[in-house]
Design a protein around this motif. Structure first.
Motif, PDB file in Angstrom:
ATOM      1  N   ARG A   4      62.254  53.216  44.012  1.00  0.00           N
ATOM      2  CA  ARG A   4      62.297  53.736  42.635  1.00  0.00           C
ATOM      3  C   ARG A   4      62.055  55.241  42.593  1.00  0.00           C
ATOM      4  O   ARG A   4      62.770  55.983  41.933  1.00  0.00           O
ATOM      5  N   ASN A   5      61.032  55.699  43.328  1.00  0.00           N
ATOM      6  CA  ASN A   5      60.690  57.120  43.302  1.00  0.00           C
ATOM      7  C   ASN A   5      61.820  57.998  43.781  1.00  0.00           C
ATOM      8  O   ASN A   5      62.042  59.084  43.281  1.00  0.00           O
ATOM      9  N   LYS A   6      62.506  57.509  44.807  1.00  0.00           N
ATOM     10  CA  LYS A   6      63.559  58.337  45.387  1.00  0.00           C
ATOM     11  C   LYS A   6      64.904  58.047  44.750  1.00  0.00           C
ATOM     12  O   LYS A   6      65.908  58.628  45.166  1.00  0.00           O
ATOM     13  N   GLY A   7      64.960  57.137  43.811  1.00  0.00           N
ATOM     14  CA  GLY A   7      66.213  56.819  43.140  1.00  0.00           C
ATOM     15  C   GLY A   7      67.269  56.283  44.082  1.00  0.00           C
ATOM     16  O   GLY A   7      68.445  56.618  43.992  1.00  0.00           O
ATOM     17  N   MET A   8      66.810  55.436  45.008  1.00  0.00           N
ATOM     18  CA  MET A   8      67.758  54.890  45.976  1.00  0.00           C
ATOM     19  C   MET A   8      68.352  53.588  45.479  1.00  0.00           C
ATOM     20  O   MET A   8      67.874  52.990  44.531  1.00  0.00           O
ATOM     21  N   GLY A   9      69.404  53.147  46.165  1.00  0.00           N
ATOM     22  CA  GLY A   9      69.903  51.801  45.947  1.00  0.00           C
ATOM     23  C   GLY A   9      69.211  50.871  46.927  1.00  0.00           C
ATOM     24  O   GLY A   9      68.849  51.280  48.015  1.00  0.00           O
ATOM     25  N   LEU A  10      69.006  49.612  46.508  1.00  0.00           N
ATOM     26  CA  LEU A  10      68.363  48.656  47.409  1.00  0.00           C
ATOM     27  C   LEU A  10      69.151  47.357  47.405  1.00  0.00           C
ATOM     28  O   LEU A  10      69.539  46.860  46.349  1.00  0.00           O
ATOM     29  N   ILE A  11      69.408  46.842  48.574  1.00  0.00           N
ATOM     30  CA  ILE A  11      69.935  45.480  48.679  1.00  0.00           C
ATOM     31  C   ILE A  11      68.850  44.667  49.358  1.00  0.00           C
ATOM     32  O   ILE A  11      68.492  44.929  50.502  1.00  0.00           O
ATOM     33  N   LEU A  12      68.286  43.729  48.622  1.00  0.00           N
ATOM     34  CA  LEU A  12      67.213  42.906  49.171  1.00  0.00           C
ATOM     35  C   LEU A  12      67.787  41.536  49.508  1.00  0.00           C
ATOM     36  O   LEU A  12      68.212  40.795  48.627  1.00  0.00           O
ATOM     37  N   ILE A  13      67.844  41.268  50.798  1.00  0.00           N
ATOM     38  CA  ILE A  13      68.408  39.998  51.247  1.00  0.00           C
ATOM     39  C   ILE A  13      67.259  39.035  51.489  1.00  0.00           C
ATOM     40  O   ILE A  13      66.297  39.382  52.176  1.00  0.00           O
ATOM     41  N   SER A  14      67.338  37.866  50.898  1.00  0.00           N
ATOM     42  CA  SER A  14      66.220  36.932  51.031  1.00  0.00           C
ATOM     43  C   SER A  14      66.700  35.515  50.770  1.00  0.00           C
ATOM     44  O   SER A  14      67.801  35.296  50.269  1.00  0.00           O
ATOM     45  N   HIS A  15      65.855  34.547  51.140  1.00  0.00           N
ATOM     46  CA  HIS A  15      66.182  33.186  50.740  1.00  0.00           C
ATOM     47  C   HIS A  15      65.215  32.734  49.649  1.00  0.00           C
ATOM     48  O   HIS A  15      65.216  31.583  49.250  1.00  0.00           O
ATOM     49  N   ASP A  16      64.402  33.668  49.184  1.00  0.00           N
ATOM     50  CA  ASP A  16      63.353  33.321  48.235  1.00  0.00           C
ATOM     51  C   ASP A  16      63.750  33.758  46.829  1.00  0.00           C
ATOM     52  O   ASP A  16      63.682  34.936  46.487  1.00  0.00           O
ATOM     53  N   LEU A  17      64.193  32.796  46.038  1.00  0.00           N
ATOM     54  CA  LEU A  17      64.702  33.104  44.689  1.00  0.00           C
ATOM     55  C   LEU A  17      63.671  33.816  43.827  1.00  0.00           C
ATOM     56  O   LEU A  17      63.977  34.797  43.142  1.00  0.00           O
ATOM     57  N   ASN A  18      62.441  33.338  43.865  1.00  0.00           N
ATOM     58  CA  ASN A  18      61.384  33.904  43.044  1.00  0.00           C
ATOM     59  C   ASN A  18      61.133  35.359  43.343  1.00  0.00           C
ATOM     60  O   ASN A  18      61.041  36.199  42.461  1.00  0.00           O
ATOM     61  N   LEU A  19      61.050  35.613  44.657  1.00  0.00           N
ATOM     62  CA  LEU A  19      60.747  36.947  45.131  1.00  0.00           C
ATOM     63  C   LEU A  19      61.840  37.920  44.712  1.00  0.00           C
ATOM     64  O   LEU A  19      61.578  39.020  44.207  1.00  0.00           O
ATOM     65  N   VAL A  20      63.081  37.486  44.881  1.00  0.00           N
ATOM     66  CA  VAL A  20      64.209  38.350  44.554  1.00  0.00           C
ATOM     67  C   VAL A  20      64.248  38.610  43.046  1.00  0.00           C
ATOM     68  O   VAL A  20      64.468  39.739  42.611  1.00  0.00           O
ATOM     69  N   SER A  21      63.963  37.581  42.254  1.00  0.00           N
ATOM     70  CA  SER A  21      64.049  37.812  40.812  1.00  0.00           C
ATOM     71  C   SER A  21      62.914  38.728  40.351  1.00  0.00           C
ATOM     72  O   SER A  21      63.034  39.436  39.360  1.00  0.00           O
ATOM     73  N   ARG A  22      61.821  38.763  41.086  1.00  0.00           N
ATOM     74  CA  ARG A  22      60.718  39.644  40.709  1.00  0.00           C
ATOM     75  C   ARG A  22      61.007  41.097  41.063  1.00  0.00           C
ATOM     76  O   ARG A  22      60.640  42.004  40.349  1.00  0.00           O
ATOM     77  N   TYR A  23      61.679  41.339  42.200  1.00  0.00           N
ATOM     78  CA  TYR A  23      61.827  42.709  42.681  1.00  0.00           C
ATOM     79  C   TYR A  23      63.214  43.305  42.441  1.00  0.00           C
ATOM     80  O   TYR A  23      63.445  44.441  42.819  1.00  0.00           O
ATOM     81  N   CYS A  24      64.152  42.536  41.880  1.00  0.00           N
ATOM     82  CA  CYS A  24      65.506  43.065  41.763  1.00  0.00           C
ATOM     83  C   CYS A  24      65.972  43.137  40.309  1.00  0.00           C
ATOM     84  O   CYS A  24      65.411  42.476  39.435  1.00  0.00           O
ATOM     85  N   ASP A  25      67.008  43.981  40.088  1.00  0.00           N
ATOM     86  CA  ASP A  25      67.593  44.068  38.762  1.00  0.00           C
ATOM     87  C   ASP A  25      68.684  43.018  38.609  1.00  0.00           C
ATOM     88  O   ASP A  25      68.893  42.465  37.536  1.00  0.00           O
ATOM     89  N   ARG A  26      69.408  42.808  39.697  1.00  0.00           N
ATOM     90  CA  ARG A  26      70.558  41.923  39.649  1.00  0.00           C
ATOM     91  C   ARG A  26      70.545  41.011  40.862  1.00  0.00           C
ATOM     92  O   ARG A  26      70.035  41.398  41.912  1.00  0.00           O
ATOM     93  N   ILE A  27      71.113  39.841  40.709  1.00  0.00           N
ATOM     94  CA  ILE A  27      71.051  38.865  41.800  1.00  0.00           C
ATOM     95  C   ILE A  27      72.433  38.293  42.096  1.00  0.00           C
ATOM     96  O   ILE A  27      73.194  37.965  41.180  1.00  0.00           O
ATOM     97  N   LEU A  28      72.758  38.231  43.398  1.00  0.00           N
ATOM     98  CA  LEU A  28      73.952  37.504  43.843  1.00  0.00           C
ATOM     99  C   LEU A  28      73.443  36.262  44.567  1.00  0.00           C
ATOM    100  O   LEU A  28      72.575  36.372  45.429  1.00  0.00           O
ATOM    101  N   VAL A  29      73.966  35.120  44.211  1.00  0.00           N
ATOM    102  CA  VAL A  29      73.598  33.919  44.949  1.00  0.00           C
ATOM    103  C   VAL A  29      74.774  33.562  45.848  1.00  0.00           C
ATOM    104  O   VAL A  29      75.901  33.426  45.377  1.00  0.00           O
TER     105      VAL A  29
END
Lengths: 357, 278
Positions: free
Chosen positions: B202-227
């Motif tokens: 957030r501070n550096k205004g970067m893009g992030l792709i968070l790859i995970s198998h944990d739905l909860n975690l991803v929905s907490r830390y991401c703006d958008r989700i691809l399943v």
């Protein structure tokens, strides 16, 4: 380890530098003690093997036409009538004072023989292992980095040859081609006959002695003689070292931290040499150390083909003549070589792998 | 949303097997701005391969094709190895799964972080050192001078992963791919590591792709989700809209999650016949 050491509060008493010196002394002391114990074990084994093999050392000295009285006198003179443990103690005492007895077949003290024969083997083996490492390691690394390519195939063929070609055959073919036909190298022996005996032995290694005494001509003559047998020895260790390097490297290249390095944008050359090669230095030391020790035993085949006065030849001749003092002396030297190489490898492990410190 | 950082259209990754090529990513498309995108899916759904193909790290005989794989106007598939090396680390970086395996065992932490930096920027040694210390501070390592001298086997998993993050963010990339960054960690340090990633991104205004198998975690830390499932995207939604997911696979996954204080006797199991053939 490092954590405790650095986060520990500065205690009164000995300073850090002091403690470091103490620790180093302890390491060196422990090292010397294990070395000594290993060597004593080796002495015990060679001694008892020498006593249990069905060769009569007295007979080898007096000959088979001696009378019983002569035989008994010689037996007492050699101390063989004493209990085994007394013989062993006197044997150990003699070894530590540098007395390995007389060689029956050469008529000289064994220690003198060894100081002539071992340097010849040492010189050739060292050059051989250098050739094996300098060519074998880069070859193995390249083969792994380009798995399945033509260079990989070539290394497989070279490796196969290294395992299947007899050493004496390769030596003979080498002599026929490079000495007899092309005249690129010197022939058998360590020097041409008219150079023989011109340098007085200091280390016993002609390459070094001739340089020490400023005899450049002799140096180059010795090089031309040693290069072919050393190359033949080198070829066999090269084949083995290259194969092992290749398989160690393939294992490392599939590790995650290699991918990490690529993710960082590190050039492939650095990925291969810094990230994949550095971790395999430890297993490579084992491989190279064992090959080197193998070469230092002296290759009877190569020494015979090249009329090289090495320890392999000496030991074989001694065995055939039931010359027990010479056999035990040679075995001791070879054993000592293995001990030293193992210890050096141990030290290098600790230098090269932080996990082993 | 600003102009897209990354555009992916019809991305396909395949590997040869004795029974022909097998596609592990089958026509994936998405765009990413300077935002946090989560890619969720089960093992083998193609999520990690997606991350690696963006960095062009799929080694032969793997094959990557796409109608478009565009990062800030650069056609990734068109770049040669040398051009890719200038992008890897410097502009797109990746945090890998397990610090036990992804850090070089015979280099100190400091050397490894320094390497990430000096590969892309020529700096005097003192500046490199200062940047390393600063970066280790940023990932909440208290005693950075000491930690920089340690070897990876001397640090814990959570610290290892923070070191990994420091290493990947020190050249200041514009896009960070985090490939299961917390799967190898204890639950107690997972949140800590993700908070650090989140804060820095957030501070550096970067893009992030968070790859995970944990739905909860991803929905907490991401703006958008691809399943993702079996190489396809089955659902794309804003993180807050996950509860309204349409696809039976996503609904099945959500239904299978236990909730505290619930009264169900039995958790449902995914019924794969509902979407087989998609």
């Amino acid at each position: 380890m490092a954590i405790d050491q650095q986060s520990a509060p500065p205690s009164p008493g000995p300073t850090l530098a002091h403690r470091r010196v103490q620790r180093m002394l302890a390491t060196v002391g422990g090292f010397a003690i294990t070395l000594l114990l290993t060597f004593l074990g080796l002495l015990a084994i060679t001694f008892f093997i020498g006593r249990v093999i069905p060769i009569d050392p007295v007979l080898a000295v007096v000959g088979d036409r001696a009378t019983q009285a002569q035989y008994d006198a010689a037996r007492i003179a050699m101390g063989l009538d004493l209990p085994l443990w007394q013989q062993f103690i006197s044997y150990v005492g003699k070894v530590f004072s540098g007395d390995l007895g007389m060689s029956v077949s050469t008529g000289r003290p064994v220690i003198e023989d060894l100081s002539r024969f071992f340097p010849a083997t040492f010189e050739m083996a060292t050059l051989g292992i250098l050739i094996g490492c300098v060519i074998g390691i880069p070859l193995g690394v390249t083969a792994a980095a380009r798995q399945g390519s033509w260079i990989d195939q070539i290394i497989r063929v070279v490796g196969l040859l290294g395992y299947s070609v007899p050493a004496f055959w390769l030596g003979l073919v080498g002599l026929a081609l490079f000495y007899a036909r092309l005249r690129w190298v010197g022939g058998p022996g360590r020097l041409d006959i008219f150079y023989d005996g011109l340098v007085s032995p200091v280390t016993g290694m002609i390459l070094i002695d001739s340089l020490l005494q400023g005899e450049i001509d002799i140096f180059w003559n010795a090089v031309s003689h040693i290069i072919l047998p050393a190359a033949v020895l080198g070829f066999f260790s090269l084949a083995y070292i290259a194969r092992m390097t290749r398989s160690f490297m393939l294992d490392q290249l599939s590790q995650e931290f290699v991918t990490t390095a690529r993710v960082k944008g590190v050039p492939e050359r650095v990925v291969i040499w810094r990230h994949a090669f550095n971790p395999i230095r430890v297993p490579l030391i084992t491989v190279v150390g064992l090959s080197y020790a193998g070469l230092l035993e002296g290759s009877v085949m190569i020494e015979t083909v090249f009329s090289w006065p090495g320890i392999g030849n000496y030991l074989t001749t001694a065995l055939l003549n039931a010359d027990m003092n010479a056999v035990l002396g040679s075995t001791l030297v070879i054993g000592a070589v293995f001990i030293v190489i193992n210890k050096v490898s141990d030290v290098l492990y600790r230098v090269l792998d932080p996990r082993a410190r | 949303m600003t102009a897209p950082l990354l555009t992916v259209e019809n991305l396909r990754v395949s590997f040869p097997t004795h029974s022909g090529r097998v596609e592990v990513v089958k026509g994936l498309s998405f765009t990413l701005g300077r935002e946090r995108l989560g890619i969720v899916g089960e093992s083998g759904s193609g999520k990690s391969m997606t991350g690696r193909s963006i960095l062009k790290l799929i080694r032969k005989p793997g094959l990557v094709t796409a109608d478009k794989l565009n990062f800030e106007g650069i056609d990734i598939l068109d770049q040669n190895e040398k051009q890719m090396r200038a992008i890897r680390g410097a502009r797109i970086s990746m945090v890998m799964q397990d610090p036990k395996f992804s850090l070089n065992p015979v280099m100190t932490v400091g050397e490894q972080i320094a390497e990430a930096l000096v590969t892309h920027q020529k700096l005097p040694r003192r500046d490199v050192q200062a940047r390393i210390i600063e970066m280790l501070h940023a990932v909440r390592i208290n005693d950075p001078e000491r930690v920089a001298r340690l070897y990876p086997h001397e640090v814990s998993g959570g610290m290892g992963q923070r070191i990994m993050i420091a290493m990947m963010l020190i050249p200041e990339p514009e896009l960070l791919i985090a490939d299961e960054p917390t799967s190898a960690l204890d639950v107690s340090v997972q949140a800590q590591v993700l908070d650090i990633i989140d804060e820095l991104v957030r501070n550096k205004g970067m893009g992030l792709i968070l790859i995970s198998h944990d739905l909860n975690l991803v929905s907490r830390y991401c703006d958008r989700i691809l399943v993702m499932n079996a190489g396809h995207v089955v659902e794309e939604c804003a993180a807050g809209q996950l509860a309204n997911a349409q696809h039976p696979y996503t609904r099945g996954l959500l239904a299978a999650m236990p909730v505290i204080n619930e009264t169900r006797d039995e958790l449902p199991v995914l019924d794969r016949t509902q979407w087989a053939g998609t």
